[in-house]
Write a protein that holds these residues in place. Structure first.
Motif, PDB file in Angstrom:
ATOM      1  N   ASP A  90       0.806  -1.217   0.000  1.00 13.64           N
ATOM      2  CA  ASP A  90       0.000   0.000   0.000  1.00 13.64           C
ATOM      3  C   ASP A  90       0.842   1.271   0.000  1.00 13.64           C
ATOM      4  O   ASP A  90       0.316   2.364   0.179  1.00 13.64           O
ATOM      5  N   ILE A  97       3.697   1.901  -9.657  1.00 10.40           N
ATOM      6  CA  ILE A  97       2.467   1.340 -10.219  1.00 10.40           C
ATOM      7  C   ILE A  97       2.577   1.253 -11.735  1.00 10.40           C
ATOM      8  O   ILE A  97       2.190   0.245 -12.348  1.00 10.40           O
ATOM      9  N   LEU A 112      -1.867  -6.838  -8.594  1.00  7.96           N
ATOM     10  CA  LEU A 112      -2.269  -5.442  -8.440  1.00  7.96           C
ATOM     11  C   LEU A 112      -3.765  -5.292  -8.644  1.00  7.96           C
ATOM     12  O   LEU A 112      -4.442  -4.561  -7.912  1.00  7.96           O
ATOM     13  N   THR A 116      -5.931  -2.934  -5.850  1.00  4.54           N
ATOM     14  CA  THR A 116      -5.918  -1.483  -6.072  1.00  4.54           C
ATOM     15  C   THR A 116      -7.314  -0.883  -5.933  1.00  4.54           C
ATOM     16  O   THR A 116      -8.323  -1.512  -6.279  1.00  4.54           O
ATOM     17  N   ASP A 118      -7.489   2.564  -6.846  1.00  4.48           N
ATOM     18  CA  ASP A 118      -7.306   3.778  -7.641  1.00  4.48           C
ATOM     19  C   ASP A 118      -8.129   3.684  -8.924  1.00  4.48           C
ATOM     20  O   ASP A 118      -7.958   2.752  -9.717  1.00  4.48           O
TER      21      ASP A 118
END
Length: 248
Positions: A90, A97, A112, A116, A118
């Motif tokens: 994290d 990334i 990932l 994630t 995002d």
């Protein structure tokens, strides 16, 4: 000579001297080397050596080391499993990334996609060339619903199956997916959404014997399949209060 446990304890001490850490990094015991690898005080050059250790637990320990240098080093490891562990940290920077998104091993990008939150990254992963990445992404609860809907129409049956298993798709999308050309997708719709007795009734009439048999079982004993979901309201076939008799 100190026991293995004593040596590992000393190797994991953040206040240990560099000399102690260097000596422990070549200890015959992987437990001791793993303790060094996970120690945030271990120098980067020692971590770079340990991340290529012959024992997986030592390599993994570098990826679990909380220092930012350890993260950088783990992401350069030749073992994609180590890079995958690093991908789930994290504390990744935007540059890291981006590095993961370009990783040649789909398993790293898959790790990932599992964690994630995002929005930009989620949407980029939805276009990943490997179906395993997109399938893992479909099960990520942070995935925006519009992207999940897109994955429900993916060219890969594996991805569509994962979308059906997400339990986040609109009812009408699942209804359409019960008619999917892939029996794998139909199975996922059926077993992942057991409260949809209307779809079970439809699939019970399909030619695939395994799917049809499972659907009949769910119609005959719906509570056996829905109890794991807690309190849910079954969707009855054709809006009826009772399930139709099956197998006749």
């Amino acid at each position: 000579m100190p026991s293995t446990n004593d040596r590992a304890r000393a190797a994991g001490d953040p206040s240990a001297s560099v000399n102690v850490l260097v000596a422990a990094s070549i200890d015959k015991s992987p437990k001791v080397r793993a303790a060094v690898a996970e120690n945030p005080s271990t120098p980067p050059e020692v971590l770079a050596q340990l991340v290529e250790d012959g024992r997986w637990q030592v390599r993994y320990a570098v990826a679990e080391n909380p220092s930012s240098e350890a993260c950088r080093i783990a992401m350069s490891c030749s073992d994609p499993d180590v890079r995958g562990l690093a991908a789930q940290r994290d504390d990744l920077s935007r540059a890291q990334i981006d590095q993961i998104l370009r990783d040649p091993a789909h398993s790293v990008r898959e790790r990932l996609s599992e964690v994630t939150t995002d929005d930009e990254v989620l949407r980029r992963l939805a276009s990943d060339p490997h179906p395993a990445v997109r399938a893992s992404l479909a099960l990520n609860e942070a995935l925006p619903l519009d992207v999940l809907e897109t994955l429900a129409h993916d060219k890969s049956a594996r991805v569509r199956s994962a979308a059906a298993a997400s339990r986040r798709l609109p009812a009408e999308t699942l209804t359409a997916m019960a008619k999917d050309r892939s029996v794998q997708v139909q199975w996922s719709v059926l077993v992942s959404n057991p409260e949809r007795l209307d779809l079970a009734a439809e699939i019970a009439e399909h030619p695939d014997a395994m799917n049809a048999g499972q659907a009949r079982s769910q119609l005959e004993r719906p509570e056996d399949f829905t109890r794991v979901l807690g309190a849910v309201d079954p969707v009855q076939p054709d809006g009826n209060e009772q399930c139709p008799e099956v197998g006749k």
